[in-house]
Design an enzyme around this catalytic site. Structure first.
Site, PDB file in Angstrom:
ATOM      1  N   HIS A  89       0.803  -1.233   0.000  1.00 20.73           N
ATOM      2  CA  HIS A  89       0.000   0.000   0.000  1.00 20.73           C
ATOM      3  C   HIS A  89       0.832   1.277   0.000  1.00 20.73           C
ATOM      4  O   HIS A  89       0.300   2.361  -0.178  1.00 20.73           O
ATOM      5  CB  HIS A  89      -0.943   0.036   1.203  1.00 20.73           C
TER       6      HIS A  89
HETATM    7  C1  UD1 Z   1      -1.659   6.149   5.088  1.00 21.50           C
HETATM    8  C2  UD1 Z   1      -0.321   6.640   5.614  1.00 21.50           C
HETATM    9  C3  UD1 Z   1       0.689   5.520   5.564  1.00 21.50           C
HETATM   10  C4  UD1 Z   1       0.168   4.287   6.292  1.00 21.50           C
HETATM   11  C5  UD1 Z   1      -1.190   3.910   5.747  1.00 21.50           C
HETATM   12  C6  UD1 Z   1      -1.746   2.775   6.574  1.00 21.50           C
HETATM   13  C7  UD1 Z   1       0.126   9.028   5.218  1.00 21.50           C
HETATM   14  C8  UD1 Z   1       0.928   9.984   4.435  1.00 21.50           C
HETATM   15  N1  UD1 Z   1       0.219   7.736   4.823  1.00 21.50           N
HETATM   16  O1  UD1 Z   1      -1.474   5.805   3.717  1.00 21.50           O
HETATM   17  O2  UD1 Z   1       1.871   5.919   6.230  1.00 21.50           O
HETATM   18  O3  UD1 Z   1       1.070   3.224   6.088  1.00 21.50           O
HETATM   19  O4  UD1 Z   1      -2.075   5.032   5.824  1.00 21.50           O
HETATM   20  O5  UD1 Z   1      -2.682   2.038   5.870  1.00 21.50           O
HETATM   21  O6  UD1 Z   1      -0.549   9.409   6.141  1.00 21.50           O
HETATM   22  N2  UD1 Z   1      -8.767   5.109   0.754  1.00 21.50           N
HETATM   23  C9  UD1 Z   1     -10.033   4.594   0.679  1.00 21.50           C
HETATM   24  N3  UD1 Z   1     -10.641   4.228   1.849  1.00 21.50           N
HETATM   25  C10 UD1 Z   1     -10.058   4.378   3.060  1.00 21.50           C
HETATM   26  C11 UD1 Z   1      -8.771   4.929   3.118  1.00 21.50           C
HETATM   27  C12 UD1 Z   1      -8.134   5.278   1.957  1.00 21.50           C
HETATM   28  O7  UD1 Z   1     -10.604   4.457  -0.395  1.00 21.50           O
HETATM   29  O8  UD1 Z   1     -10.672   4.020   4.077  1.00 21.50           O
HETATM   30  C13 UD1 Z   1      -8.103   5.490  -0.517  1.00 21.50           C
HETATM   31  C14 UD1 Z   1      -8.465   6.899  -0.941  1.00 21.50           C
HETATM   32  O9  UD1 Z   1      -8.509   6.943  -2.336  1.00 21.50           O
HETATM   33  C15 UD1 Z   1      -7.279   7.710  -0.491  1.00 21.50           C
HETATM   34  C16 UD1 Z   1      -6.129   6.703  -0.691  1.00 21.50           C
HETATM   35  O10 UD1 Z   1      -6.715   5.454  -0.351  1.00 21.50           O
HETATM   36  O11 UD1 Z   1      -7.112   8.884  -1.214  1.00 21.50           O
HETATM   37  C17 UD1 Z   1      -4.942   6.941   0.154  1.00 21.50           C
HETATM   38  O12 UD1 Z   1      -5.303   7.112   1.512  1.00 21.50           O
HETATM   39  P1  UD1 Z   1      -4.352   7.988   2.473  1.00 21.50           P
HETATM   40  O13 UD1 Z   1      -4.913   8.018   3.825  1.00 21.50           O
HETATM   41  O14 UD1 Z   1      -4.018   9.278   1.810  1.00 21.50           O
HETATM   42  O15 UD1 Z   1      -3.005   7.190   2.466  1.00 21.50           O
HETATM   43  P2  UD1 Z   1      -2.678   5.667   2.735  1.00 21.50           P
HETATM   44  O16 UD1 Z   1      -2.132   5.087   1.497  1.00 21.50           O
HETATM   45  O17 UD1 Z   1      -3.830   4.979   3.341  1.00 21.50           O
HETATM   46  N1  UDP Z   2      -3.768  -4.865   8.728  1.00 20.40           N
HETATM   47  C1  UDP Z   2      -5.070  -5.331   8.879  1.00 20.40           C
HETATM   48  N2  UDP Z   2      -5.766  -5.691   7.757  1.00 20.40           N
HETATM   49  C2  UDP Z   2      -5.231  -5.615   6.509  1.00 20.40           C
HETATM   50  C3  UDP Z   2      -3.900  -5.136   6.374  1.00 20.40           C
HETATM   51  C4  UDP Z   2      -3.204  -4.748   7.501  1.00 20.40           C
HETATM   52  O1  UDP Z   2      -5.568  -5.426   9.994  1.00 20.40           O
HETATM   53  O2  UDP Z   2      -5.932  -5.946   5.543  1.00 20.40           O
HETATM   54  C5  UDP Z   2      -3.026  -4.471   9.933  1.00 20.40           C
HETATM   55  C6  UDP Z   2      -1.672  -5.116  10.091  1.00 20.40           C
HETATM   56  O3  UDP Z   2      -1.783  -6.380  10.680  1.00 20.40           O
HETATM   57  C7  UDP Z   2      -0.943  -4.125  10.968  1.00 20.40           C
HETATM   58  C8  UDP Z   2      -1.499  -2.816  10.521  1.00 20.40           C
HETATM   59  O4  UDP Z   2      -2.732  -3.104   9.834  1.00 20.40           O
HETATM   60  O5  UDP Z   2      -1.278  -4.315  12.330  1.00 20.40           O
HETATM   61  C9  UDP Z   2      -0.502  -2.180   9.601  1.00 20.40           C
HETATM   62  O6  UDP Z   2      -1.095  -1.193   8.895  1.00 20.40           O
HETATM   63  P1  UDP Z   2      -0.666  -0.782   7.437  1.00 20.40           P
HETATM   64  O7  UDP Z   2       0.041  -1.903   6.769  1.00 20.40           O
HETATM   65  O8  UDP Z   2      -1.885  -0.242   6.815  1.00 20.40           O
HETATM   66  O9  UDP Z   2       0.297   0.458   7.720  1.00 20.40           O
HETATM   67  P2  UDP Z   2       1.830   0.632   8.104  1.00 20.40           P
HETATM   68  O10 UDP Z   2       2.156  -0.247   9.246  1.00 20.40           O
HETATM   69  O11 UDP Z   2       2.618   0.364   6.876  1.00 20.40           O
HETATM   70  O12 UDP Z   2       1.909   2.085   8.452  1.00 20.40           O
END
Ligand code: UD1
Ligand code: UDP
Length: 355
Positions: free
Chosen positions: A202
């Site tokens: 992601h």
């Molecule tokens: C964010 C964090 C990243 C973390 C991740 C955990 C920042 C800069 N990045 O990245 O460090 O590892 O969360 O998962 O804060 N979206 C949906 N539904 C949701 C959430 C997101 O559709 O519930 C889609 C939207 O199109 C959104 C895109 O995902 O624009 C990115 O979401 P965003 O929160 O900007 O960043 P993450 O990739 O989730």
């Molecule tokens: N996780 C989850 N469901 C998923 C993917 C990840 O519960 O489908 C959990 C994972 O086990 C971990 C946390 O989400 O505890 C990590 O989040 P993510 O990978 O989104 O972000 P990061 O750690 O890279 O910031």
């Protein structure tokens, strides 16, 4: 003592869940949770609050799906309003997301004490949004709760001992969660083979770079000829994979799963492949080898002790790392105590005794 906890993204719910359980043991602490709305789909947010019994957020800001500037700016504005109303003793932020940075800026401008859980981590890659968020957050924190010795050392190297802040090696709160929820794990409803590989992708550095993402999916397709790959897809990855029409035919794609299903998948897989920060550590907690689909990691100790291979996004390197993992049986150096123990308890003790 009033703590205003700022949450927004999936890993933060999981991290804060362990600390909230600890806070609940202390009548003298009131926790007020703000959910920024950065993650908003039911399986990226609500499910964690339900499954992990995290207290319901008192404030939901509904700021998600925006550019970094718009998201962070709007969060700062709204969190400031909440902080002025609640007047907390502490603002508590987790990890390195835009929600973390927004909470940190509000605390520092309003002169509210700021505690940063998962402080001191560095990838030394300033192109990552997370690296910017964590460096800025660390700099204005009053207490920096570091999960590892390397994190403490990073702060020392950056001169943090000369600043007015306290550096505490608390250990890793995600370990508390992994231990607590292991026995509550739930098998996802799908066809699962015995020696399956669990994969998550992601991070922006992969999803927003077509060459990298294509190369990763080519490697996965190759490996999936031999072993089932289960890939719960983050919504941003799902969208980009569909837009680029990447080949996912022989992969088992799932929607994002809740934490209890995720724990089951990690505990029962034969190998983890991921670009997630949290999942790299969880692989170690459940004694599974991990191939990290990034060029660097904040969890260097895992690479140093041989349980995590950095393969980047290069198809050949990823396939080679997979083959090496089949050849060698990894010994898990649990005795090294990489992530401490009872981190959440230590964090609360520190906050209560802070002068
Ligand atoms: C964010 C964090 C990243 C973390 C991740 C955990 C920042 C800069 N990045 O990245 O460090 O590892 O969360 O998962 O804060 N979206 C949906 N539904 C949701 C959430 C997101 O559709 O519930 C889609 C939207 O199109 C959104 C895109 O995902 O624009 C990115 O979401 P965003 O929160 O900007 O960043 P993450 O990739 O989730
Ligand atoms: N996780 C989850 N469901 C998923 C993917 C990840 O519960 O489908 C959990 C994972 O086990 C971990 C946390 O989400 O505890 C990590 O989040 P993510 O990978 O989104 O972000 P990061 O750690 O890279 O910031």
């Amino acid at each position: 003592m009033k703590i205003l906890t700022i949450l927004g993204a999936r890993p933060q719910f999981i991290k804060a869940g362990s600390v909230s359980r600890e806070i609940a043991k202390h009548k003298e602490i009131k926790e007020i949770i703000v959910h920024t709305g950065q993650h908003y789909d039911a399986n990226m947010s609500d499910i964690f609050f339900k499954e992990m019994q995290i207290p319901k957020p008192e404030y939901f800001l509904g700021i998600g799906g925006k550019s970094h500037g718009a998201m962070t700016g709007q969060m700062i504005e709204k969190i400031e309003e909440v902080a002025l109303e609640v007047k907390p003793d502490w603002i508590m932020v987790y990890g390195d997301t835009n929600s973390t940075l927004a909470g940190a800026i509000v605390a520092s401008k309003l002169h509210i004490k700021l505690a940063h859980v998962e402080a001191g981590l560095r990838s030394f890659n300033m192109k990552m949004p997370e690296e910017i968020n964590r460096i800025l957050t660390d700099r204005v924190s009053n207490i920096l709760f570091c999960p590892t010795d390397i994190a403490v050392q990073n702060l020392k190297n950056e001169g943090f001992e000369n600043f007015t802040c306290k550096i505490v090696k608390s250990g890793d709160v995600m370990q508390d969660g992994a231990i607590f929820y292991k026995n509550l794990a739930v098998k996802p409803v799908c066809d699962i083979k015995d020696d399956f590989i669990l994969c998550t992708i992601h991070r922006a550095e992969n999803t927003d770079d077509e060459t990298r993402l294509k190369s990763i999916f080519e490697a996965l397709s190759e490996i999936a000829k031999e072993r089932q790959i289960i890939l719960p897809l983050h919504p941003r990855t799902k969208k980009i994979v569909e837009d680029l029409k990447l080949n996912t035919q022989n992969l088992t794609l799932l929607d994002p799963v809740g934490y209890l299903e995720m724990v089951w998948l990690i505990d029962n897989c034969s190998l983890v492949m991921t670009d997630s920060g949290g999942v790299q550590k969880e692989a170690y907690f459940f004694e599974k080898p991990c191939i990290t689909l990034r060029d660097e990691t904040e969890w260097l100790e895992l690479v140093e002790c041989g349980v995590n291979t950095l393969a980047g996004a290069d198809k050949e390197k990823i396939v080679e790392a997979y083959k090496s993992n089949l050849k060698f049986k990894i010994i898990y150096p649990q005795k090294l105590d990489l992530y401490g123990s009872c981190a959440s308890e230590k964090i609360i003790i520190e906050l209560l005794s802070y002068e």
